[in-house]
Design a protein around this motif. Structure first.
Motif, PDB file in Angstrom:
ATOM      1  N   UNK A 115       0.835  -1.182   0.000  1.00  0.00           N
ATOM      2  CA  UNK A 115       0.000   0.000   0.000  1.00  0.00           C
ATOM      3  C   UNK A 115       0.882   1.248   0.000  1.00  0.00           C
ATOM      4  N   UNK A 116       0.446   2.277  -0.721  1.00  0.00           N
ATOM      5  CA  UNK A 116       1.139   3.569  -0.749  1.00  0.00           C
ATOM      6  C   UNK A 116       0.138   4.631  -0.317  1.00  0.00           C
ATOM      7  N   UNK A 117       0.571   5.529   0.548  1.00  0.00           N
ATOM      8  CA  UNK A 117      -0.286   6.623   0.990  1.00  0.00           C
ATOM      9  C   UNK A 117       0.243   7.946   0.453  1.00  0.00           C
ATOM     10  N   UNK A 118      -0.664   8.733  -0.116  1.00  0.00           N
ATOM     11  CA  UNK A 118      -0.315  10.058  -0.613  1.00  0.00           C
ATOM     12  C   UNK A 118      -0.888  11.155   0.273  1.00  0.00           C
ATOM     13  N   UNK A 119      -1.313  10.787   1.475  1.00  0.00           N
ATOM     14  CA  UNK A 119      -1.913  11.728   2.417  1.00  0.00           C
ATOM     15  C   UNK A 119      -1.243  11.558   3.782  1.00  0.00           C
ATOM     16  N   UNK A 120      -0.546  12.567   4.303  1.00  0.00           N
ATOM     17  CA  UNK A 120       0.188  12.405   5.557  1.00  0.00           C
ATOM     18  C   UNK A 120      -0.640  11.876   6.718  1.00  0.00           C
ATOM     19  N   UNK A 121      -1.851  12.398   6.929  1.00  0.00           N
ATOM     20  CA  UNK A 121      -2.637  11.927   8.060  1.00  0.00           C
ATOM     21  C   UNK A 121      -3.056  10.472   7.896  1.00  0.00           C
ATOM     22  N   UNK A 122      -3.326  10.054   6.662  1.00  0.00           N
ATOM     23  CA  UNK A 122      -3.691   8.659   6.427  1.00  0.00           C
ATOM     24  C   UNK A 122      -2.489   7.740   6.520  1.00  0.00           C
ATOM     25  N   UNK A 123      -1.322   8.272   6.185  1.00  0.00           N
ATOM     26  CA  UNK A 123      -0.094   7.501   6.385  1.00  0.00           C
ATOM     27  C   UNK A 123       0.050   7.121   7.844  1.00  0.00           C
ATOM     28  N   UNK A 124      -0.157   8.101   8.720  1.00  0.00           N
ATOM     29  CA  UNK A 124      -0.070   7.821  10.154  1.00  0.00           C
ATOM     30  C   UNK A 124      -1.139   6.822  10.582  1.00  0.00           C
ATOM     31  N   UNK A 125      -2.355   6.993  10.093  1.00  0.00           N
ATOM     32  CA  UNK A 125      -3.445   6.099  10.469  1.00  0.00           C
ATOM     33  C   UNK A 125      -3.141   4.654  10.087  1.00  0.00           C
ATOM     34  N   UNK A 126      -2.639   4.452   8.867  1.00  0.00           N
ATOM     35  CA  UNK A 126      -2.335   3.093   8.408  1.00  0.00           C
ATOM     36  C   UNK A 126      -1.128   2.528   9.142  1.00  0.00           C
ATOM     37  N   UNK A 127      -0.075   3.331   9.282  1.00  0.00           N
ATOM     38  CA  UNK A 127       1.155   2.835   9.903  1.00  0.00           C
ATOM     39  C   UNK A 127       0.938   2.422  11.351  1.00  0.00           C
ATOM     40  N   UNK A 128       0.091   3.171  12.066  1.00  0.00           N
ATOM     41  CA  UNK A 128      -0.195   2.850  13.464  1.00  0.00           C
ATOM     42  C   UNK A 128      -1.132   1.650  13.574  1.00  0.00           C
ATOM     43  N   UNK A 129      -2.072   1.547  12.667  1.00  0.00           N
ATOM     44  CA  UNK A 129      -3.094   0.501  12.751  1.00  0.00           C
ATOM     45  C   UNK A 129      -2.641  -0.834  12.159  1.00  0.00           C
ATOM     46  N   UNK A 130      -1.861  -0.761  11.086  1.00  0.00           N
ATOM     47  CA  UNK A 130      -1.428  -1.972  10.391  1.00  0.00           C
ATOM     48  C   UNK A 130       0.062  -1.871  10.060  1.00  0.00           C
ATOM     49  N   UNK A 131       0.919  -2.012  11.061  1.00  0.00           N
ATOM     50  CA  UNK A 131       2.361  -1.898  10.821  1.00  0.00           C
ATOM     51  C   UNK A 131       2.819  -2.850   9.715  1.00  0.00           C
TER      52      UNK A 131
ATOM     53  N   UNK B 210      -5.273  20.353  13.928  1.00  0.00           N
ATOM     54  CA  UNK B 210      -6.385  21.071  13.311  1.00  0.00           C
ATOM     55  C   UNK B 210      -6.824  20.483  11.978  1.00  0.00           C
ATOM     56  N   UNK B 211      -5.888  19.952  11.207  1.00  0.00           N
ATOM     57  CA  UNK B 211      -6.212  19.558   9.832  1.00  0.00           C
ATOM     58  C   UNK B 211      -6.009  18.074   9.533  1.00  0.00           C
ATOM     59  N   UNK B 212      -5.345  17.331  10.419  1.00  0.00           N
ATOM     60  CA  UNK B 212      -5.113  15.904  10.152  1.00  0.00           C
ATOM     61  C   UNK B 212      -6.268  15.079  10.688  1.00  0.00           C
ATOM     62  N   UNK B 213      -6.680  14.074   9.929  1.00  0.00           N
ATOM     63  CA  UNK B 213      -7.660  13.102  10.403  1.00  0.00           C
ATOM     64  C   UNK B 213      -6.950  11.761  10.503  1.00  0.00           C
ATOM     65  N   UNK B 214      -6.703  11.361  11.737  1.00  0.00           N
ATOM     66  CA  UNK B 214      -5.965  10.139  12.031  1.00  0.00           C
ATOM     67  C   UNK B 214      -5.810  10.018  13.528  1.00  0.00           C
ATOM     68  N   UNK B 215      -4.782   9.334  14.004  1.00  0.00           N
ATOM     69  CA  UNK B 215      -4.586   9.152  15.442  1.00  0.00           C
ATOM     70  C   UNK B 215      -4.517  10.457  16.224  1.00  0.00           C
ATOM     71  N   UNK B 216      -4.082  11.543  15.583  1.00  0.00           N
ATOM     72  CA  UNK B 216      -3.989  12.822  16.290  1.00  0.00           C
ATOM     73  C   UNK B 216      -5.352  13.344  16.729  1.00  0.00           C
TER      74      UNK B 216
END
Length: 237
Positions: A1-17, A214-220
């Motif tokens: 999987x490749x993520x082109x969205x920083x907040x989703x990168x964090x969400x995936x990396x934390x949830x599915x290492x 303010x702008x990221x949707x993920x673990x933050x």
């Protein structure tokens, strides 16, 4: 999987290492993420992404450009494009992304984030604010923005929420004349600091906030209500 969205990168990396093989140069979280960097959100290296042979590329309709996504589709790569305008929409899209990772259950951080936003801290009096995201030229949050929805849930009403554009250009003198209770200055995409921004608004409190909250949707999102509310309270004391 490749993520082109920083907040989703964090969400995936934390949830599915281990699920990610590539991410943009702007994907700064989680710290120490060891994946192939594929360029920026607006100028990804399509050839490099294709060479990684991902089973899925995660993108956002606002952050990423359609010509790049079209090129990836033409190369036979599946794209998951999310659209976020408010907090409920963010939670729905995050669930889609997590599901695409093949996880059977929900990650704990997502449940925690939904719980803390059920009753976020709010001031006793609502505040009217502008939220610049750029200067020279000045640009602010307009209608239908995720960040604007978060602030509204924290008792801060966006003065430009009814603007025809989502990110209108507004001259500094117009901002100074807008009878604002507060100016909210995030540190991204423009890195506002106490030396670069508040001096433009004499007499108006300025809250410097973390753009990630303010702008990221993920673990933050689990820490965002307390972090943002603290910055807002400090500004209007």
């Amino acid at each position: 999987m490749v993520s082109l969205v920083p907040s989703l990168t964090e969400a995936v990396a934390v949830s599915a290492p281990g699920a990610l093989v590539g991410a943009t140069d702007w994907c700064s979280h989680p710290a120490g993420l060891d994946v192939v960097r594929v360029g920026g959100t607006k100028n990804p290296d399509v050839r490099r992404i294709v060479a990684l042979t991902p089973d899925l590329v995660i993108a956002n309709e606002e952050e990423n450009r359609e010509p790049d996504l079209t090129a990836l589709r033409q190369a036979g790569i599946e794209i998951l494009v999310i659209e976020v305008r408010d907090l409920p929409g963010a939670f729905l899209e995050l669930a889609r992304v997590i599901g695409a990772c093949g996880l059977r259950g929900r990650p704990r951080w997502l449940d925690e984030a939904e719980e803390v936003w059920l009753d976020p801290p709010c001031p006793s009096v609502r505040l009217r604010a502008a939220v610049p995201i750029w200067r020279r030229p000045w640009m602010v949050l307009g209608r239908d923005t995720f960040a604007g929805d978060l602030l509204a849930r924290l008792g801060v009403d966006n003065a430009y929420a009814d603007h025809a554009e989502r990110y209108p250009r507004v001259p500094a003198d117009e901002l100074r004349a807008a009878r604002l209770d507060l100016v909210v200055l995030p540190d991204e995409p423009y890195r506002f600091t106490r030396e670069d921004g508040p001096e433009e608004f004499p007499g108006v409190p300025c809250a410097l906030v973390g753009g990630r909250h303010l702008t990221w949707y993920g673990p933050s999102l689990a820490q965002a209500p307390r972090a943002l509310a603290g910055a807002l309270r400090a500004a209007v004391r």
